[in-house]
Design an enzyme around this catalytic site. Structure first.
Site, mmCIF file in Angstrom:
data_model
loop_
_atom_site.group_PDB
_atom_site.id
_atom_site.type_symbol
_atom_site.label_atom_id
_atom_site.label_comp_id
_atom_site.label_asym_id
_atom_site.label_seq_id
_atom_site.Cartn_x
_atom_site.Cartn_y
_atom_site.Cartn_z
ATOM 1 N N TYR A 34 6.660 -13.592 25.061
ATOM 2 C CA TYR A 34 5.282 -13.806 24.627
ATOM 3 C C TYR A 34 5.205 -14.945 23.628
ATOM 4 O O TYR A 34 6.222 -15.426 23.126
ATOM 5 C CB TYR A 34 4.690 -12.510 24.053
ATOM 6 C CG TYR A 34 5.128 -12.150 22.644
ATOM 7 C CD1 TYR A 34 6.412 -11.698 22.385
ATOM 8 C CD2 TYR A 34 4.252 -12.260 21.570
ATOM 9 C CE1 TYR A 34 6.802 -11.345 21.091
ATOM 10 C CE2 TYR A 34 4.625 -11.912 20.279
ATOM 11 C CZ TYR A 34 5.901 -11.456 20.044
ATOM 12 O OH TYR A 34 6.279 -11.126 18.772
ATOM 13 N N ARG A 53 8.784 -23.421 23.134
ATOM 14 C CA ARG A 53 9.576 -22.200 22.896
ATOM 15 C C ARG A 53 9.416 -21.219 24.053
ATOM 16 O O ARG A 53 10.374 -20.538 24.436
ATOM 17 C CB ARG A 53 9.171 -21.546 21.577
ATOM 18 C CG ARG A 53 10.061 -20.354 21.222
ATOM 19 C CD ARG A 53 9.776 -19.805 19.841
ATOM 20 N NE ARG A 53 8.423 -19.296 19.735
ATOM 21 C CZ ARG A 53 7.843 -18.927 18.587
ATOM 22 N NH1 ARG A 53 8.517 -19.017 17.444
ATOM 23 N NH2 ARG A 53 6.614 -18.490 18.567
ATOM 24 N N ARG A 102 11.207 0.739 40.635
ATOM 25 C CA ARG A 102 11.993 0.528 39.421
ATOM 26 C C ARG A 102 13.443 0.256 39.802
ATOM 27 O O ARG A 102 14.017 0.991 40.608
ATOM 28 C CB ARG A 102 11.915 1.765 38.528
ATOM 29 C CG ARG A 102 12.725 1.641 37.241
ATOM 30 C CD ARG A 102 12.497 2.863 36.345
ATOM 31 N NE ARG A 102 13.213 2.738 35.086
ATOM 32 C CZ ARG A 102 14.445 3.214 34.859
ATOM 33 N NH1 ARG A 102 15.102 3.842 35.813
ATOM 34 N NH2 ARG A 102 15.015 3.048 33.685
ATOM 35 N N LYS A 152 11.798 -14.886 22.334
ATOM 36 C CA LYS A 152 10.601 -14.148 21.869
ATOM 37 C C LYS A 152 10.211 -13.095 22.905
ATOM 38 O O LYS A 152 9.256 -13.280 23.663
ATOM 39 C CB LYS A 152 9.460 -15.120 21.575
ATOM 40 C CG LYS A 152 8.376 -14.521 20.673
ATOM 41 C CD LYS A 152 7.498 -15.622 20.104
ATOM 42 C CE LYS A 152 6.286 -15.099 19.366
ATOM 43 N NZ LYS A 152 6.551 -14.195 18.257
ATOM 44 N N GLU A 184 15.039 -12.032 8.735
ATOM 45 C CA GLU A 184 13.645 -12.508 8.715
ATOM 46 C C GLU A 184 12.722 -11.326 8.489
ATOM 47 O O GLU A 184 13.177 -10.188 8.366
ATOM 48 C CB GLU A 184 13.314 -13.234 10.032
ATOM 49 C CG GLU A 184 13.493 -12.351 11.253
ATOM 50 C CD GLU A 184 13.319 -13.091 12.572
ATOM 51 O OE1 GLU A 184 12.554 -14.068 12.645
ATOM 52 O OE2 GLU A 184 13.939 -12.646 13.557
HETATM 53 N N1 PDD Z 1 5.365 -13.304 15.291
HETATM 54 N N2 PDD Z 1 10.024 -14.045 13.367
HETATM 55 C C1 PDD Z 1 9.562 -13.061 14.151
HETATM 56 C C2 PDD Z 1 10.431 -11.871 14.391
HETATM 57 C C3 PDD Z 1 8.271 -13.156 14.729
HETATM 58 O O1 PDD Z 1 7.820 -12.184 15.512
HETATM 59 C C4 PDD Z 1 7.473 -14.296 14.458
HETATM 60 C C5 PDD Z 1 6.112 -14.482 15.058
HETATM 61 C C6 PDD Z 1 7.999 -15.296 13.605
HETATM 62 C C7 PDD Z 1 7.236 -16.550 13.270
HETATM 63 O O2 PDD Z 1 7.139 -17.403 14.392
HETATM 64 P P1 PDD Z 1 5.922 -18.422 14.537
HETATM 65 O O3 PDD Z 1 5.886 -19.230 13.299
HETATM 66 O O4 PDD Z 1 6.270 -19.241 15.734
HETATM 67 O O5 PDD Z 1 4.705 -17.567 14.709
HETATM 68 C C8 PDD Z 1 9.280 -15.141 13.099
HETATM 69 C C9 PDD Z 1 4.070 -13.400 15.934
HETATM 70 C C10 PDD Z 1 3.064 -14.106 15.106
HETATM 71 C C11 PDD Z 1 3.637 -12.013 16.362
HETATM 72 O O6 PDD Z 1 4.489 -11.296 16.858
HETATM 73 O O7 PDD Z 1 2.466 -11.660 16.230
#
Ligand code: PDD
Length: 288
Positions: A34, A53, A102, A152, A184
Site C-alpha cells: 500500500y 516505492r 485459498r 510497505k 521506527e
Molecule cells: N505510514 N514507517 C512506517 C512503519 C510507516 O508505516 C510509515 C508510513 C512511515 C513513513 O513513511 P512515509 O513518510 O512515506 O509516509 C515510516 C503511513 C502514513 C500509514 O501507514 O498510514
C-alpha cells in the site's frame, strides 16, 4: 461522513458498492502492498516518491504490476476531484489478486490479476494539526514485526497493537526497539536532535524508507543542518534536545515525551518546527 467515490479495478464506484473477493490474497494472507499519499490544497504531495516505492514493493514481492500502474497519477487526481478533497489522504492498495481458492503458492499472474483499490480520506486543515504545536508522547515497545519492513505491506497488525499499547499507557504512539535501539514509530520514522545534529536510523530492511524522511533529510542538508543516519537507543533519545517523527500523514511532528521522560524542556523544539515549516512550504510548491 458523506458517501465517497472509490476506485476498484478500473471502476469509480460509491463506497458501498465497491467489492473485493473473499479469496483475495490481501484479505487471506496480507499479500498486498500500500501507499498513503497526502493531499494539500487539492494537490498530491510527493506522488513520484510514493509511486517509486510502490513499484519497489511490488518488485521485492514478485507481484505483477497491474495494468492500472501507468494511470495511477490520473486515478489519484480523479479521486481528489470527485471527492472534492482539499486536504487529506489517498490510500492505495495492490494485492496479488483473488484466485479461485485459498492456496499458499502464488497464483499464476496470467489468470489472476492484481487487485487495485484506492480511496480518499478527507482531513480539512490537516497541516494545521493542533498536535504539531503541543507535540506528542510516545512509549517504547519491542519491535515484533517481520524482517522486511522496507516493503510497505498491509501486515499492520503489530503496528495496530502498538498504537493500542500507547493508548492504554496514555500516550499517542509507540517507538519500536530491537537489539537495544529504535527502529521506527508504528507508522512513522523516528528522529532525535542533539547539539543541532539531526539523528535518524540508517536505511535497511529494518525500517520503511519513508518518503517524508527522504524529503526532510534533503531539505535539512540544503539548509546546512547536520544529519547523522545511525541507530539510537531510548536512553539516548531521552537525553536529546528534541525528538520528532515524520510520515505522509503527520509531516514533521514533534515528540515531547518518551516513556514518561520529558525531552528537552518538554515542549516542541525549534529544529522540528523549522523542518515542519520547510517541509510544508517546499512540498506545497512541488505538489502535483
Ligand atoms: N505510514 N514507517 C512506517 C512503519 C510507516 O508505516 C510509515 C508510513 C512511515 C513513513 O513513511 P512515509 O513518510 O512515506 O509516509 C515510516 C503511513 C502514513 C500509514 O501507514 O498510514
Amino acid at each position: 461522513m458523506t458517501m465517497r467515490t472509490v476506485y476498484v479495478n478500473g471502476d469509480y464506484l460509491p463506497e458501498n458498492e465497491a467489492k473485493v473477493s473473499i479469496f483475495d490474497r490481501g484479505f487471506l494472507m496480507a499479500d498486498g502492498v500500500y501507499e498513503v499519499t497526502s493531499v494539500l490544497g487539492a494537490k498530491l504531495i510527493d506522488f513520484d516518491g510514493h509511486f517509486a516505492r510502490l513499484q519497489r514493493s511490488l518488485d521485492e514481492l514478485e507481484m505483477p504490476h497491474p495494468a492500472a500502474l501507468d494511470s495511477l497519477l490520473e486515478v489519484h487526481r480523479e479521486l481528489v476531484r470527485l471527492n472534492e478533497i482539499e486536504d487529506g489522504m489517498i490510500y492505495l492498495q495492490i494485492t496479488r489478486g483473488a484466485p479461485d481458492d485459498r492456496d499458499f503458492a502464488f497464483p499464476d499472474p496470467g489468470t489472476t490479476a492484481p487487485t487495485v483499490v484506492l480511496f480518499t480520506q478527507n482531513k480539512p486543515g490537516m497541516a494545521d494539526s493542533p498536535a504539531a504545536k503541543t507535540g506528542i508522547k510516545v512509549i517504547s515497545i519491542a519491535d515484533q514485526r517481520w524482517g522486511r519492513r522496507d516493503i510497505k505491506t498491509v501486515q499492520l497488525l503489530y503496528p495496530s497493537m502498538g498504537k493500542m499499547m500507547a493508548k492504554a499507557a496514555g500516550a499517542d504512539d509507540a517507538w519500536m526497539v530491537e537489539d537495544g535501539v529504535v527502529t521506527e514509530g508504528t507508522s512513522n520514522n523516528a528522529y532525535i536532535v542533539k547539539g543541532g545534529t539531526i539523528i535518524t536510523r540508517h536505511l535497511g530492511n529494518e525500517i520503511l524508507h519513508g518518503i517524508t524522511r527522504a524529503a526532510v533529510l534533503r531539505f535539512a542538508r540544503e539548509a546546512q543542518m547536520k544529519v547523522e543516519e545511525r541507530a539510537f537507543s531510548i536512553a539516548e533519545a531521552q537525553g536529546a534536545d528534541e525528538a520528532f517523527i515524520t510520515s505522509a500523514s503527520t509531516f514533521v511532528m514533534p515528540v515531547v515525551e518518551i516513556d514518561g521522560t520529558k525531552i528537552g524542556s518538554g515542549v516542541p523544539g525549534t529544529v522540528a518546527a523549522r523542518l515542519r515549516d520547510i517541509y510544508l512550504d517546499e512540498s506545497r510548491k512541488a505538489a502535483q
